[in-house]
Design a protein around this motif. Structure first.
Motif, PDB file in Angstrom:
ATOM      1  N   LEU A 174     -29.610 -10.083 -18.609  1.00 28.55           N
ATOM      2  CA  LEU A 174     -28.939 -10.714 -19.742  1.00 28.55           C
ATOM      3  C   LEU A 174     -28.429 -12.098 -19.349  1.00 28.55           C
ATOM      4  N   PRO A 175     -28.460 -13.059 -20.261  1.00 25.04           N
ATOM      5  CA  PRO A 175     -27.947 -14.398 -19.938  1.00 25.04           C
ATOM      6  C   PRO A 175     -26.434 -14.359 -19.805  1.00 25.04           C
ATOM      7  N   PHE A 176     -25.932 -14.786 -18.669  1.00 25.90           N
ATOM      8  CA  PHE A 176     -24.504 -14.712 -18.335  1.00 25.90           C
ATOM      9  C   PHE A 176     -24.037 -16.122 -18.026  1.00 25.90           C
ATOM     10  N   SER A 177     -23.147 -16.651 -18.859  1.00 26.55           N
ATOM     11  CA  SER A 177     -22.683 -18.023 -18.710  1.00 26.55           C
ATOM     12  C   SER A 177     -21.471 -18.091 -17.791  1.00 26.55           C
ATOM     13  N   ASN A 178     -21.226 -19.283 -17.220  1.00 31.65           N
ATOM     14  CA  ASN A 178     -20.017 -19.388 -16.401  1.00 31.65           C
ATOM     15  C   ASN A 178     -18.736 -19.319 -17.229  1.00 31.65           C
ATOM     16  N   ILE A 179     -18.811 -19.417 -18.570  1.00 26.47           N
ATOM     17  CA  ILE A 179     -17.615 -19.149 -19.369  1.00 26.47           C
ATOM     18  C   ILE A 179     -17.333 -17.652 -19.477  1.00 26.47           C
ATOM     19  N   ASP A 180     -18.307 -16.827 -19.062  1.00 27.28           N
ATOM     20  CA  ASP A 180     -18.135 -15.369 -19.108  1.00 27.28           C
ATOM     21  C   ASP A 180     -17.477 -14.819 -17.843  1.00 27.28           C
ATOM     22  N   ILE A 181     -17.365 -15.625 -16.800  1.00 24.68           N
ATOM     23  CA  ILE A 181     -16.833 -15.126 -15.532  1.00 24.68           C
ATOM     24  C   ILE A 181     -15.373 -14.710 -15.675  1.00 24.68           C
ATOM     25  N   LEU A 182     -14.531 -15.569 -16.254  1.00 26.32           N
ATOM     26  CA  LEU A 182     -13.110 -15.251 -16.367  1.00 26.32           C
ATOM     27  C   LEU A 182     -12.853 -14.025 -17.235  1.00 26.32           C
ATOM     28  N   PRO A 183     -13.389 -13.929 -18.455  1.00 31.90           N
ATOM     29  CA  PRO A 183     -13.120 -12.720 -19.233  1.00 31.90           C
ATOM     30  C   PRO A 183     -13.675 -11.449 -18.599  1.00 31.90           C
ATOM     31  N   THR A 184     -14.792 -11.563 -17.889  1.00 29.57           N
ATOM     32  CA  THR A 184     -15.348 -10.384 -17.223  1.00 29.57           C
ATOM     33  C   THR A 184     -14.454  -9.950 -16.062  1.00 29.57           C
ATOM     34  N   LEU A 185     -13.933 -10.907 -15.315  1.00 24.44           N
ATOM     35  CA  LEU A 185     -12.970 -10.572 -14.259  1.00 24.44           C
ATOM     36  C   LEU A 185     -11.745  -9.878 -14.843  1.00 24.44           C
ATOM     37  N   LEU A 186     -11.221 -10.415 -15.927  1.00 29.64           N
ATOM     38  CA  LEU A 186     -10.051  -9.790 -16.552  1.00 29.64           C
ATOM     39  C   LEU A 186     -10.389  -8.384 -17.034  1.00 29.64           C
ATOM     40  N   GLY A 187     -11.616  -8.204 -17.511  1.00 27.22           N
ATOM     41  CA  GLY A 187     -12.045  -6.863 -17.918  1.00 27.22           C
ATOM     42  C   GLY A 187     -12.111  -5.899 -16.742  1.00 27.22           C
ATOM     43  N   LEU A 188     -12.624  -6.362 -15.616  1.00 25.48           N
ATOM     44  CA  LEU A 188     -12.655  -5.515 -14.424  1.00 25.48           C
ATOM     45  C   LEU A 188     -11.258  -5.204 -13.918  1.00 25.48           C
ATOM     46  N   ASN A 189     -10.324  -6.112 -14.178  1.00 24.71           N
ATOM     47  CA  ASN A 189      -8.928  -5.931 -13.779  1.00 24.71           C
ATOM     48  C   ASN A 189      -8.114  -5.107 -14.774  1.00 24.71           C
ATOM     49  N   ASP A 190      -8.674  -4.832 -15.944  1.00 23.48           N
ATOM     50  CA  ASP A 190      -7.906  -4.250 -17.039  1.00 23.48           C
ATOM     51  C   ASP A 190      -6.719  -5.129 -17.420  1.00 23.48           C
ATOM     52  N   LEU A 191      -6.932  -6.430 -17.418  1.00 23.10           N
ATOM     53  CA  LEU A 191      -5.933  -7.375 -17.882  1.00 23.10           C
ATOM     54  C   LEU A 191      -6.302  -7.854 -19.279  1.00 23.10           C
ATOM     55  N   LYS A 192      -5.291  -8.082 -20.091  1.00 23.54           N
ATOM     56  CA  LYS A 192      -5.525  -8.544 -21.449  1.00 23.54           C
ATOM     57  C   LYS A 192      -6.191  -9.912 -21.428  1.00 23.54           C
ATOM     58  N   ILE A 193      -7.207 -10.091 -22.261  1.00 29.38           N
ATOM     59  CA  ILE A 193      -7.932 -11.351 -22.339  1.00 29.38           C
ATOM     60  C   ILE A 193      -7.284 -12.225 -23.405  1.00 29.38           C
ATOM     61  N   PRO A 194      -6.700 -13.357 -23.032  1.00 30.90           N
ATOM     62  CA  PRO A 194      -6.043 -14.229 -24.006  1.00 30.90           C
ATOM     63  C   PRO A 194      -7.011 -14.720 -25.084  1.00 30.90           C
ATOM     64  N   ALA A 195      -6.485 -14.966 -26.256  1.00 27.83           N
ATOM     65  CA  ALA A 195      -7.311 -15.377 -27.390  1.00 27.83           C
ATOM     66  C   ALA A 195      -7.975 -16.728 -27.162  1.00 27.83           C
ATOM     67  N   ALA A 196      -7.417 -17.563 -26.287  1.00 29.70           N
ATOM     68  CA  ALA A 196      -7.980 -18.890 -26.039  1.00 29.70           C
ATOM     69  C   ALA A 196      -9.321 -18.831 -25.323  1.00 29.70           C
ATOM     70  N   ILE A 197      -9.636 -17.718 -24.688  1.00 33.25           N
ATOM     71  CA  ILE A 197     -10.877 -17.594 -23.924  1.00 33.25           C
ATOM     72  C   ILE A 197     -12.047 -17.337 -24.866  1.00 33.25           C
ATOM     73  N   GLU A 198     -13.130 -18.106 -24.683  1.00 29.96           N
ATOM     74  CA  GLU A 198     -14.292 -18.019 -25.570  1.00 29.96           C
ATOM     75  C   GLU A 198     -15.470 -17.273 -24.959  1.00 29.96           C
ATOM     76  N   GLY A 199     -15.427 -17.004 -23.669  1.00 36.57           N
ATOM     77  CA  GLY A 199     -16.510 -16.273 -23.038  1.00 36.57           C
ATOM     78  C   GLY A 199     -16.487 -14.801 -23.398  1.00 36.57           C
ATOM     79  N   THR A 200     -17.515 -14.087 -22.964  1.00 37.64           N
ATOM     80  CA  THR A 200     -17.680 -12.664 -23.270  1.00 37.64           C
ATOM     81  C   THR A 200     -17.316 -11.810 -22.065  1.00 37.64           C
ATOM     82  N   ASN A 201     -16.621 -10.726 -22.308  1.00 33.83           N
ATOM     83  CA  ASN A 201     -16.276  -9.764 -21.275  1.00 33.83           C
ATOM     84  C   ASN A 201     -17.440  -8.788 -21.094  1.00 33.83           C
ATOM     85  N   TYR A 202     -18.149  -8.906 -19.983  1.00 31.96           N
ATOM     86  CA  TYR A 202     -19.283  -8.035 -19.696  1.00 31.96           C
ATOM     87  C   TYR A 202     -18.938  -6.967 -18.663  1.00 31.96           C
TER      88      TYR A 202
END
Length: 487
Positions: free
Chosen positions: A339-367
């Motif tokens: 799947l195409p994974f952008s560098n804007i997806d790194i931060l939300p995916t990290l937060l997802g792995l951490n079980d941290l809430k993803i702020p609304a300002a983030i535009e990437g996808t949590n994979y």
């Protein structure tokens, strides 16, 4: 705004995803706690393209440590740079936002303090934060001379949440390199700067192994100049023996072999440092509970399509290596994702792995769910690429132009301001030798991809306007002759 999002992150902190198993762990190692938050180490190289690693099938380049790491990790075969050039890509990594949102769509422009960044989020969650190496998101102001910020300290309030600090805005003189510490004191890196930078990263890990930490290690190579790796690594490569990609014109093959030999020498030197860092994580007893990411900001054309370096919409410029290694949460079995994974997806995916809430300002996808295997890709994922303003070596005078693109697991589709420009079937045509725009065979594919691009542009609130419009809106000035167009 930062305080508000920091509060939301703290409120949203949940139990760690996955605790893993204790395998061959010394009884006396008290640094590991069963439910400890995972550490995060991000290694980002500069201008390392996706095909220049052994695990991707390249038989010429020597990257044994990355190859071993890939064999125990999740690897992305279509990791995409949201804007394939240094400052924009790095700002997007830090914020999880598109360049037209955070505003760093032109090199050497400062990321604004109001931006909510990776280090600020993790700092609020109780992490120690550290940055070592190339920063490149605190450029000069409009009234200052071009590149004037590259050799001066980054003020404390411009470090975007990183406390431990051994960084310099930009340099490509890897053997005569210096940095500034937390107190803006200048120090020299001894020798080839990648090696002492990695030593500093190891020191940071050792000092912080009893608590969660976020560390970004940002190397300058393999960005040109290509012939400046240590001699022992340059000796490993003979230009005449290197295999070239078939999309390099015959007239450029001699230059390509020479530069590729130096480029690979940098890659092998960096691979040595990857090995050193992995050894240090194991020795510190924290490898299992560390999310380690290896990637790059963008690629390098290296004469493919007759082009050099970056900002281009072809895979050599767009695609980067991406390895995610997290034994406690993802296991140690090799998995490849297309799947195409952008560098804007790194931060939300990290937060997802951490079980941290993803702020609304983030535009990437949590994979995170796809990385963990809980979900499967739909096959319809697409990454948006923006180039609002072509600049410097890719300026209008040199043939650069504004474009938007999408990369799916199979196709690349690109529009410029005049309409559809490029369409490649990357499965049938991996070297992108045949442009399918306007062909009857791909008419239905082109129509579908156009709809996907329109949707992605709407999601990103990207109106796809002229370069001058964005430069004026953000009150930026062009450098040199960047604003001149050929008519």
């Amino acid at each position: 705004m930062k305080a508000f999002f920091g509060l939301m992150v703290s409120i949203g902190l949940l139990a760690l995803l996955g605790t893993g198993f204790e395998i061959n762990r010394p009884v006396e190692d008290i640094s590991f706690q069963k439910n400890k938050k995972p550490n995060i180490v991000i290694i980002i190289a500069d201008q390392w393209n996706a095909q220049s690693v052994g695990y991707a099938g390249n038989a010429d380049v020597k990257t044994p440590n990355l190859d071993k790491l890939a064999a125990r990790s999740v690897i992305f075969k279509n990791a995409v740079s949201v804007m394939p050039v240094c400052s924009p890509a790095r700002a997007s990594l830090l914020t999880g936002q598109y360049p037209l949102t955070h505003g760093v769509f032109y090199n050497d422009r400062p990321l604004r303090n109001k931006a909510l960044t990776m280090a600020e989020i993790y700092k609020e969650a109780g992490y120690a934060t550290g940055f070592i190496g190339k920063w490149h998101v605190n450029g000069q102001q409009n009234f200052e001379k071009q590149f004037s910020a590259r050799n001066r300290p980054v003020p404390k309030d411009r470090r975007q949440g990183f406390d431990y600090w051994k960084a310099r805005e930009v340099t490509h003189d890897y053997n005569n390199s210096f940095y500034f510490d937390e107190n803006d004191v200048r120090h020299d890196w001894s020798g080839y700067d990648v090696f002492p930078q990695t030593d500093s990263a190891i020191s940071f890990i050792d000092k912080n192994k009893a608590k969660p930490f976020l560390l970004v290690l940002a190397w300058g190579p393999p960005h040109d100049p290509y012939a400046t790796a240590p001699e022992e690594y340059r000796k490993l490569y003979q230009p005449e023996k290197l295999t070239l990609r078939p999309n390099i014109p015959d007239s450029l093959k001699a230059k390509a072999r020479k530069d590729l030999a130096g480029y690979y020498a940098h890659c092998t030197a960096l691979d040595k440092s990857v090995g050193d860092l992995l050894t240090a994580l194991k020795k510190a007893g924290v490898e299992e509970n560390t999310i380690l990411i290896f990637t790059s900001d963008h690629g390098d054309m290296l004469y493919s399509q007759g082009k050099m370096r970056k900002q281009k919409p072809w895979d050599e410029s767009l695609l980067v290596p991406l390895i995610v290694h997290y034994p406690a949460g993802l296991g140690v079995k090799k998995r490849e994702l297309t799947l195409p994974f952008s560098n804007i997806d790194i931060l939300p995916t990290l937060l997802g792995l951490n079980d941290l809430k993803i702020p609304a300002a983030i535009e990437g996808t949590n994979y995170a769910a796809i990385l963990s295997g809980k979900d499967q890709p739909t096959g319809e994922e697409a990454a948006l690429i923006q180039l609002p303003v072509p600049f410097h070596e890719n300026n209008f005078l040199n043939g650069g132009k504004e474009y938007r693109a999408i990369r799916t697991k199979q196709y690349t589709y690109v529009r410029d301001l005049n309409g559809p420009w490029l369409l490649y079937d990357n499965v049938k045509d991996p070297y992108q030798l045949t442009n399918r725009i306007g062909t009857s065979e791909y008419a239905a594919v082109q129509a579908k991809l156009e709809k996907v691009l329109v949707t992605k542009l709407a999601e990103a609130k990207d109106q796809f306007l002229t370069a001058d419009t964005y430069m004026s809106h953000w009150k930026y000035k062009y450098d040199g002759k960047d604003s001149l167009r050929l008519h």
